[in-house]
Design a protein around this motif. Structure first.
Motif, PDB file in Angstrom:
ATOM      1  N   THR A 198       0.725  -1.234   0.036  1.00 34.07           N
ATOM      2  CA  THR A 198      -0.072  -0.128   0.157  1.00 34.07           C
ATOM      3  C   THR A 198       0.787   1.270   0.016  1.00 34.07           C
ATOM      4  O   THR A 198       0.550   2.126  -0.723  1.00 34.07           O
ATOM      5  N   TYR A 199       1.834   1.269   0.796  1.00 35.54           N
ATOM      6  CA  TYR A 199       2.820   2.430   0.765  1.00 35.54           C
ATOM      7  C   TYR A 199       3.475   2.770  -0.512  1.00 35.54           C
ATOM      8  O   TYR A 199       3.626   3.772  -0.993  1.00 35.54           O
ATOM      9  N   GLN A 200       3.702   1.623  -1.355  1.00 38.35           N
ATOM     10  CA  GLN A 200       4.479   1.520  -2.525  1.00 38.35           C
ATOM     11  C   GLN A 200       3.755   2.260  -3.461  1.00 38.35           C
ATOM     12  O   GLN A 200       4.109   3.010  -4.196  1.00 38.35           O
ATOM     13  N   LEU A 201       2.558   1.825  -3.430  1.00 39.67           N
ATOM     14  CA  LEU A 201       1.458   2.640  -4.253  1.00 39.67           C
ATOM     15  C   LEU A 201       1.265   4.054  -4.146  1.00 39.67           C
ATOM     16  O   LEU A 201       1.348   4.745  -5.131  1.00 39.67           O
ATOM     17  N   LEU A 202       1.112   4.315  -2.808  1.00 39.11           N
ATOM     18  CA  LEU A 202       1.233   5.671  -2.405  1.00 39.11           C
ATOM     19  C   LEU A 202       2.315   6.551  -2.954  1.00 39.11           C
ATOM     20  O   LEU A 202       2.325   7.587  -3.612  1.00 39.11           O
ATOM     21  N   LYS A 203       3.695   5.920  -2.596  1.00 37.96           N
ATOM     22  CA  LYS A 203       4.769   6.373  -3.077  1.00 37.96           C
ATOM     23  C   LYS A 203       4.987   6.675  -4.539  1.00 37.96           C
ATOM     24  O   LYS A 203       5.521   7.764  -4.850  1.00 37.96           O
ATOM     25  N   ASN A 204       4.614   5.661  -5.292  1.00 38.71           N
ATOM     26  CA  ASN A 204       4.537   5.948  -6.580  1.00 38.71           C
ATOM     27  C   ASN A 204       3.925   7.085  -7.106  1.00 38.71           C
ATOM     28  O   ASN A 204       4.294   7.873  -7.960  1.00 38.71           O
ATOM     29  N   GLU A 205       2.633   7.314  -6.532  1.00 38.51           N
ATOM     30  CA  GLU A 205       2.031   8.425  -6.901  1.00 38.51           C
ATOM     31  C   GLU A 205       2.588   9.818  -6.736  1.00 38.51           C
ATOM     32  O   GLU A 205       2.500  10.662  -7.198  1.00 38.51           O
ATOM     33  N   ILE A 206       3.074   9.973  -5.421  1.00 36.53           N
ATOM     34  CA  ILE A 206       3.909  11.077  -5.020  1.00 36.53           C
ATOM     35  C   ILE A 206       5.096  11.090  -5.883  1.00 36.53           C
ATOM     36  O   ILE A 206       5.229  12.597  -6.345  1.00 36.53           O
ATOM     37  N   GLU A 207       5.883  10.197  -6.478  1.00 41.19           N
ATOM     38  CA  GLU A 207       6.822  10.440  -7.240  1.00 41.19           C
ATOM     39  C   GLU A 207       6.756  10.819  -8.421  1.00 41.19           C
ATOM     40  O   GLU A 207       7.251  11.833  -9.282  1.00 41.19           O
ATOM     41  N   ARG A 208       5.279  10.297  -8.892  1.00 37.95           N
ATOM     42  CA  ARG A 208       4.917  10.489 -10.223  1.00 37.95           C
ATOM     43  C   ARG A 208       4.619  12.047 -10.502  1.00 37.95           C
ATOM     44  O   ARG A 208       4.814  12.704 -11.581  1.00 37.95           O
ATOM     45  N   GLN A 209       4.145  12.526  -9.576  1.00 34.21           N
ATOM     46  CA  GLN A 209       3.699  14.168  -9.455  1.00 34.21           C
ATOM     47  C   GLN A 209       4.855  14.912  -8.812  1.00 34.21           C
ATOM     48  O   GLN A 209       4.552  15.952  -8.617  1.00 34.21           O
ATOM     49  N   ASP A 210       5.987  14.344  -8.464  1.00 28.40           N
ATOM     50  CA  ASP A 210       6.928  15.371  -7.919  1.00 28.40           C
ATOM     51  C   ASP A 210       6.366  15.807  -6.737  1.00 28.40           C
ATOM     52  O   ASP A 210       7.153  17.072  -6.366  1.00 28.40           O
ATOM     53  N   GLY A 211       5.755  15.081  -6.081  1.00 27.72           N
ATOM     54  CA  GLY A 211       5.144  15.556  -4.556  1.00 27.72           C
ATOM     55  C   GLY A 211       4.231  16.629  -4.624  1.00 27.72           C
ATOM     56  O   GLY A 211       3.776  17.398  -3.495  1.00 27.72           O
ATOM     57  N   ASN A 212       3.929  17.167  -5.818  1.00 26.32           N
ATOM     58  CA  ASN A 212       2.736  18.340  -6.031  1.00 26.32           C
ATOM     59  C   ASN A 212       1.462  17.748  -6.004  1.00 26.32           C
ATOM     60  O   ASN A 212       0.931  18.074  -7.006  1.00 26.32           O
ATOM     61  N   LEU A 213       1.031  17.600  -4.938  1.00 24.04           N
ATOM     62  CA  LEU A 213      -0.466  16.800  -4.831  1.00 24.04           C
ATOM     63  C   LEU A 213      -0.908  16.866  -3.432  1.00 24.04           C
ATOM     64  O   LEU A 213      -0.334  17.116  -2.546  1.00 24.04           O
TER      65      LEU A 213
END
Length: 251
Positions: free
Chosen positions: A16-31
């Motif tokens: 679950t954390y890896q999925l969340l982390k993937n999304e943060i990295e995909r958007q460069d943290g701007n979310l």
């Protein structure tokens, strides 16, 4: 609706954390990420604390807060989030409803406006044994926005472990409504243990009904559910095969 079934319970939080982390990295943290409380996300927050992920551009909004508890109260969700995440991870800004407000309905309206203005890119959810998400108990309208809700006895009993006794568990809370949650662009739900199995089955395979609030997620375009074997135990065999295969592909 997509789902994965992990082989071992301890892998649940990691995936679950890896999925969340993937999304943060995909958007460069701007979310903006919607966060949950209770037992479901604890393992996810532990994984988050152990990581060195830069979250300085990430904004967070929490789902709910008990009415009557100040942010400093040891059982408030403000304190819960500080203890399990915020003291270890630096975010751009973090928001929760104010529980000790003089006017809870007015606070609900204020928080609803805030969440809608920010816009939630990814919402993390758990699920209650009665099918609630956030504090949207069975019978809550699918059209509900952020509101004051009375907690059922089963919900209060489930949360008693965080208090000295049942009488100390607040009877009401401010919670994001189901329609507010559905505005999130992506939803990530985590569930574990046999205690959640019936609610998980109803959420995924039952009809969409206010008797099981989580069934509203069937209508969302981008939902990922991460389950352990116990939580998935009442799903159809086809659903189990699909979830296990999805996990194998993810690995």
């Amino acid at each position: 609706m997509k789902w994965m079934i992990v082989e071992k319970a301890e892998e649940l939080a990691q995936v679950t954390y890896q999925l969340l982390k993937n999304e943060i990295e995909r958007q460069d943290g701007n979310l903006t990420i919607g966060l949950a409380t209770g037992s479901s996300p604890l393992g996810v927050y532990e994984e988050w604390r152990k990581d060195s992920l830069d979250c300085s551009n990430v904004t967070t909004v929490n789902l709910d807060e008990y009415i009557g508890l100040s942010p400093e109260h040891p059982q408030s969700y403000h304190t819960f989030m500080k203890t399990h995440l915020f003291d270890a991870v630096t975010f751009k800004q973090s928001y929760l409803p104010i529980g000790d407000t003089d006017d809870a309905n007015q606070e609900s309206e204020r928080y609803e406006r805030l969440v809608r203005e920010l816009g939630v890119d990814l919402q993390l959810l758990g699920i209650g044994s009665n099918g609630h998400i956030a504090f949207n108990e069975p019978g809550t309208s699918f059209d509900a926005t952020t509101h004051v809700t009375e907690l059922t006895e089963s919900t209060r009993e489930a949360n008693q472990r965080f208090f000295d006794q049942l009488e100390d568990v607040p009877s009401h809370a401010i919670t994001m409504g189901l329609s507010t949650i559905m505005e999130a662009k992506k939803i990530l739900l985590v569930a574990s243990s046999a205690r959640k199995a019936e609610a998980v089955r109803d959420m995924m395979e039952g009809p969409a009904t206010i008797d099981c609030p989580a069934t509203i997620l069937q209508r969302h375009a981008d939902v990922m559910i991460v389950l352990d074997e116990e939580a998935a135990s009442l799903l159809s065999e086809e659903a189990k095969r699909t979830g296990r295969a999805a996990y194998e592909n993810f690995k």
